[in-house]
Design an enzyme around this catalytic site. Structure first.
Site, short mmCIF file in Angstrom:
data_model
loop_
_atom_site.label_atom_id
_atom_site.label_comp_id
_atom_site.label_asym_id
_atom_site.label_seq_id
_atom_site.Cartn_x
_atom_site.Cartn_y
_atom_site.Cartn_z
N GLU A 48 39.03 32.59 30.99
CA GLU A 48 39.85 31.37 31.13
C GLU A 48 41.23 31.73 31.69
OE1 GLU A 48 38.03 32.17 28.44
OE2 GLU A 48 36.47 30.68 28.78
N SER A 69 42.06 49.78 22.43
CA SER A 69 40.87 50.59 22.70
C SER A 69 41.18 52.07 22.60
CB SER A 69 40.34 50.29 24.11
OG SER A 69 39.88 48.97 24.16
N GLU A 128 44.65 47.11 35.91
CA GLU A 128 43.58 47.09 34.91
C GLU A 128 42.40 46.25 35.40
OE1 GLU A 128 44.70 45.68 31.02
OE2 GLU A 128 42.67 45.96 30.22
N GLN A 153 46.52 51.48 25.31
CA GLN A 153 47.30 50.32 25.76
C GLN A 153 47.69 49.44 24.58
OE1 GLN A 153 44.91 47.46 27.89
NE2 GLN A 153 46.65 46.74 29.10
N GLY A 154 48.97 49.42 24.25
CA GLY A 154 49.43 48.59 23.13
C GLY A 154 50.02 47.28 23.59
N TYR A 155 49.14 46.37 23.95
CA TYR A 155 49.58 45.03 24.37
C TYR A 155 49.32 44.00 23.26
CZ TYR A 155 50.31 45.90 29.48
OH TYR A 155 50.77 46.30 30.71
N SER A 156 48.01 43.76 22.98
CA SER A 156 47.64 42.64 22.11
C SER A 156 48.11 42.84 20.67
CB SER A 156 46.12 42.48 22.09
OG SER A 156 45.62 42.37 23.39
C1 LIG Z 1 36.38 45.25 23.92
C2 LIG Z 1 37.83 44.89 23.94
C3 LIG Z 1 38.77 45.86 24.23
C4 LIG Z 1 40.14 45.55 24.23
N1 LIG Z 1 41.06 46.54 24.48
C5 LIG Z 1 42.38 46.27 24.40
C6 LIG Z 1 43.37 47.30 24.54
O1 LIG Z 1 43.03 48.47 24.74
N2 LIG Z 1 44.66 46.99 24.43
C7 LIG Z 1 45.08 45.73 24.20
O2 LIG Z 1 46.27 45.50 24.13
N3 LIG Z 1 44.19 44.70 24.05
C8 LIG Z 1 42.84 44.96 24.14
N4 LIG Z 1 41.93 43.92 23.97
C9 LIG Z 1 42.42 42.60 23.63
C10 LIG Z 1 42.23 41.54 24.69
O3 LIG Z 1 43.13 41.73 25.74
C11 LIG Z 1 42.41 40.19 24.00
O4 LIG Z 1 41.36 40.04 23.08
C12 LIG Z 1 42.42 39.04 24.98
O5 LIG Z 1 43.56 39.07 25.78
C13 LIG Z 1 42.33 37.67 24.28
O6 LIG Z 1 43.24 37.53 23.25
P1 LIG Z 1 42.77 37.01 21.82
O7 LIG Z 1 41.68 37.90 21.39
O8 LIG Z 1 43.97 36.90 20.95
O9 LIG Z 1 42.17 35.59 22.06
P2 LIG Z 1 42.95 34.20 22.18
O10 LIG Z 1 44.11 34.35 23.09
O11 LIG Z 1 43.24 33.68 20.82
O12 LIG Z 1 41.89 33.29 22.87
C14 LIG Z 1 40.88 32.54 22.19
C15 LIG Z 1 40.19 31.63 23.20
O13 LIG Z 1 41.15 30.69 23.72
C16 LIG Z 1 41.15 30.75 25.13
N5 LIG Z 1 42.51 30.49 25.63
C17 LIG Z 1 43.68 31.04 25.18
N6 LIG Z 1 44.70 30.62 25.93
C18 LIG Z 1 44.20 29.78 26.87
C19 LIG Z 1 44.76 29.04 27.95
N7 LIG Z 1 46.06 29.08 28.24
N8 LIG Z 1 43.93 28.30 28.72
C20 LIG Z 1 42.59 28.26 28.44
N9 LIG Z 1 42.01 28.93 27.46
C21 LIG Z 1 42.80 29.70 26.68
C22 LIG Z 1 40.70 32.15 25.46
O14 LIG Z 1 40.20 32.23 26.78
C23 LIG Z 1 39.64 32.39 24.41
O15 LIG Z 1 38.44 31.83 24.83
C24 LIG Z 1 40.56 44.23 23.96
C25 LIG Z 1 39.60 43.24 23.70
C26 LIG Z 1 38.25 43.55 23.69
C27 LIG Z 1 37.24 42.48 23.39
#
Ligand SMILES: Cc1cc2nc3c(=O)[nH]c(=O)nc-3n(C[C@H](O)[C@H](O)[C@H](O)COP(=O)(O)OP(=O)(O)OC[C@H]3O[C@@H](n4cnc5c(N)ncnc54)[C@H](O)[C@@H]3O)c2cc1C
Lengths: 384, 399
Positions: free
Chosen positions: B384, B167, B250, B132-135
């Site tokens: 959140e 992942s 998901e 999954q290429g989202y983040s």
């Molecule tokens: C084990 C693991 C597997 C993963 N696998 C994949 C994958 O296969 N493909 C993929 O694309 N991604 C994957 N991810 C990524 C995951 O989807 C992101 O880490 C997640 O969406 C959070 O983004 P970020 O890490 O940039 O954190 P940030 O968005 O920077 O968040 C940092 C903090 O700010 C808070 N925050 C941000 N915005 C708000 C808001 N509007 N209101 C309140 N609080 C807020 C968050 O809740 C968090 O606590 C994976 C992550 C993990 C840990």
């Protein structure tokens, strides 16, 4: 196990919602309270509910009841809970009539069950005593059998729900055993007007109807016994468990209503020029409450189904009742506490309804065992 | 006998004949949640490949999907029977992964006939493993701000940019990817949902070590990577709609996964307490510990019932998980975290080992599992963000 409502249950829910919305607005609860109404609930409404079959849902068909299960009754109780309706479901339908139906003699059943189903008789379980907290077997009231073969019952029961109006009381008394011993308990059917019985109305924070029942050498024959002498605990357990599940359904309705009112207020009340529901700190709290309610609904549904399942063991139903009551006690209080906080100052006023729910949450939490008591019991039933 | 009962007996007999005996009772022991398939799985144990093969032949890796695409064509009730009978034999699911749980259902809903014909049968047979290429480094919770660019050049999309936290990217064959195709549009409006092969020169994958010592997720760099326009799902610049729908699948899946990992919390915790607090039987003597276990164990029961109720509601409503999946995601992940943390507490200092002597194998998993669990409330959209979704889409609270 089906954890969603059947079509019939959904229809029942719709008609019960309509019934309580039309006939039982929260002003009614307030009016009964403020008038210090002697009955404390509406006999007319109770009769209407009887006509709808609700008071006789659990009563077998041969006694003019519907012979239905807890699942259906819980649908009605949930709607009653939304309205905080004070009608005597717990005392009469869930507790007393069930004790008679399960443990009573044919004469006792003939005398009372149809009458309950018709909405005529109200009954009360006079079991709890001051100081017992949640201990189910703690009974100091005594039953002594004289040489004439007659029983004499003496003691003092407290917070007897609907004891003030009940036509008959189901009284627990001890004929043997230590004060906490589940063995040695007897259950008697006692006329509220019988010599030696005196009833004093009590007032509780939720304004539901309760009374002290004092028994002084009340003389009874064996025909007053419900079930064998000394074996009342085994009659009480399954009935208390089912009543607990019913109470949880009522609580679920109350907490859902309190939550909905709170969310509506978040959308309507403005501060800083915007609805307070735009503030994320409050949104997240509301979302957490919704999560709690979602889980509570699942356990109430599952517990009601378990109670209706003929193959389910008594231990399983007991564990489900405890699972349900522990969660509903905590969840209702959480919803009501948060509700008052999110309403702000008006949440503390008598005028706003959220306070009625907070009071009811506290009483319901303490009724039939609080969360800690049920967690302990659940763990014991599971085996750790 | 009802049709369903007949079906159950037939299924039972067929499974008894075809389920490799070596995999029975293995439900817990291999891979996260089961066998993930894909080109690189050729070296997987023969019994796992065989199990996949026989089940895929009947479409029973995706029992409710249409037969036309290789699925089982079963009703929800029949699929349940297959699932129950498989569990009865203590067989692991024949195939798990992003194909079955995320991109597959999304293609069934948004894909063209040609796209379904092309991709779904390979998902059912576990031939292609998906990631999954989202983040991206700058776009996590605010996913719609993503920057990876795709430009149409001579009939092909050319992709440049970076994904992160992908992942199993290092073990996957294809990626479903969000790319920006219109930088001038409002952020949600310029995104396209596209599929492409990971095995090409323009893609570099680097695993990222986690605090738990594992490295299941990766950085993925695109330098003139290529994708064919026929692999755009839904319309160009309408990828956000697809992306959101997939996220609901998901979250519902994460909920299900947690049903698997959460189930058994009570047995595990009580077992640990008996062993490490020296209470071989009867009530656990320390009242606080006992209550802590009881709370988690009761939460487990309530959560599993809720999951089952949600599945019944989804079926009654026609099969698609709604925003309520955020409740399951949040409740399930927090429950798992509580369980893992309590397991560490119960084992006490013996839970602190990283590797080497002085710790049993079991003890060495406790801290790592606890550490990994901290990610549960981040992956798949943070807690959140889930609470935001519940507030907005379930409760209708204003922005
Ligand atoms: C084990 C693991 C597997 C993963 N696998 C994949 C994958 O296969 N493909 C993929 O694309 N991604 C994957 N991810 C990524 C995951 O989807 C992101 O880490 C997640 O969406 C959070 O983004 P970020 O890490 O940039 O954190 P940030 O968005 O920077 O968040 C940092 C903090 O700010 C808070 N925050 C941000 N915005 C708000 C808001 N509007 N209101 C309140 N609080 C807020 C968050 O809740 C968090 O606590 C994976 C992550 C993990 C840990």
């Amino acid at each position: 196990m089906q954890l969603i409502r059947s079509e019939t249950e959904a229809m029942l829910a719709t008609s019960a919602r309509k019934f309580f919305t039309v006939n039982s607005p929260l002003e009614r609860v307030r009016a009964l309270r403020d008038a210090r109404d002697e009955t404390g609930f509406s006999r007319e409404l109770w009769a209407q509910m009887a006509e709808l079959g609700w008071t006789g849902m659990l009563v077998p068909e041969e006694h003019e009841g519907m012979g239905m299960g807890m699942s259906e009754l819980c649908v009605v109780l949930e709607e009653a809970g939304r309205a905080l309706a004070p009608e005597p479901f717990l005392s009469t339908v869930l507790l007393s009539a069930q004790l008679i139906a399960r443990a009573g003699t044919d004469e006792q059943k003939d005398r009372w069950l149809a009458s309950v189903a018709r909405g005529e008789a109200t009954l009360a379980l006079a079991h709890h005593e001051r100081g017992a907290r949640h201990a189910r077997a703690r009974v100091e009231t005594t039953a002594a059998r004289g040489e004439d073969g007659r029983w004499r019952v003496s003691g003092r029961k407290a917070q007897v729900e609907d004891g003030h109006v009940a036509d008959a009381l189901l009284v627990t008394a001890r004929s043997a055993g230590a004060v906490d011993d589940p063995g040695g308990l007897c259950l008697f059917l006692v006329d509220r007007e019988a010599p030696g019985v005196s009833v004093t109305r009590q007032r509780r924070v939720d304004e539901r109807n309760i009374a002290i029942v004092e028994l002084r050498d009340v003389e009874l024959g064996d025909d007053a016994l419900v079930g064998p002498a000394g074996a009342a605990a085994s009659a009480l357990e399954p009935v208390l468990d089912r009543a607990t599940i019913g109470l949880c359904a009522e609580m679920l309705g109350s907490m859902t209503r309190a939550f909905e009112d709170t969310v509506a207020y978040l959308k309507e009340r403005k501060q800083f020029g915007v609805p307070i529901g735009t503030f994320q700190a409050l949104k997240h709290r509301a979302a957490r409450l919704f999560m709690g309610l979602t889980l509570a609904r699942s356990v109430v549904m599952a517990a009601a189904r378990a109670a209706d399942d003929d193959d389910a063991s008594a231990e399983h139903v007991a564990a489900m009742a405890s699972l349900c009551k522990a969660r509903c006690s905590d969840c209702f209080l959480h919803v009501a506490n948060e509700g008052v906080q999110l309403f702000g100052g008006v949440g503390m006023t008598d005028e706003y309804d959220i306070g009625l729910f907070l009071k009811r949450a506290r009483v319901a939490e303490q009724t039939l065992g609080d969360a800690a008591w049920h967690r302990d019991r659940w763990a014991r039933l599971i085996g750790f | 006998m009802t049709d369903l009962e007949t079906f159950r007996l037939q299924t039972r007999a067929w499974l008894e004949d075809h389920a490799p005996a070596s995999l029975r009772d293995a439900a817990e022991s291999r891979g996260p949640g089961g066998f993930w398939g894909g080109r690189r799985a050729k070296d997987a144990p023969a019994d796992e490949r065989r199990w996949l093969e026989v089940m895929a032949e009947r479409g029973w890796t995706a029992p409710t999907w249409p037969k036309a695409y290789g699925g089982g064509g079963l009703s929800a009730a029949e699929a349940r029977v297959v699932d129950e009978e498989r569990r009865r034999l203590q067989m692991p699911p024949p195939l798990v992964g992003f194909g079955l749980k995320m991109i597959g259902p999304t293609l069934l809903r948004f894909g063209t006939e040609a796209q379904k014909q092309e991709h779904i049968p390979k998902i059912v047979r576990g031939e292609i493993r998906w990631c999954q290429g989202y983040s991206e480094p700058g776009s996590g919770s605010d996913l719609a701000s993503l920057q990876t660019r795709a430009v149409l050049e001579e009939g092909e999309y050319v992709i440049n940019g970076q994904k992160v936290w992908t992942s199993y990217a290092d073990q996957s064959d294809w990626i479903f990817c969000l790319v920006r195709t219109d930088p001038a549009a409002k952020k949600q409006a310029g995104i396209t949902f596209i599929l492409f092969d990971m095995d090409q020169p323009g893609i570099t994958v680097r695993p990222i070590p986690l605090i738990s010592g594992a490295s299941p997720f990766c950085e993925v760099f695109f330098e003139n990577a290529r994708a064919r326009p026929e692999n755009v799902i839904h319309e160009v610049n309408a990828g956000w709609t697809v992306a959101k729908a997939l996220l609901q699948h998901e979250r519902a899946w994460i909920g299900e996964l947690f049903a698997g990992s959460v189930a058994g919390a009570r047995e595990e915790l009580v077992g640990l307490a008996r062993e490490y607090l020296g209470a071989p039987e009867g009530p656990i003597p320390d009242a606080l510990t006992r209550d802590a276990i009881t709370r988690v164990a009761m939460e487990e029961d309530a959560f599993l019932l809720t999951l089952e109720r949600a599945a019944q509601l989804t079926r009654a409503a026609g099969g698609r998980p709604g925003p309520e999946s955020s409740v399951l995601k949040t409740a399930g992940t927090e429950l798992n975290q509580e369980r893992c943390a309590l397991a560490v507490q119960l084992a006490g200092p013996q839970a602190l080992g990283w590797e080497g002597p002085g710790f049993t194998d079991r003890e060495l998993t406790l801290a790592r599992t606890w550490l990994r669990s901290r990610g549960n409330t981040i992956e798949g959209g943070t807690t959140e963000i889930q609470l935001n979704i519940i507030a907005k889409h379930v409760l209708g609270l204003p922005d």
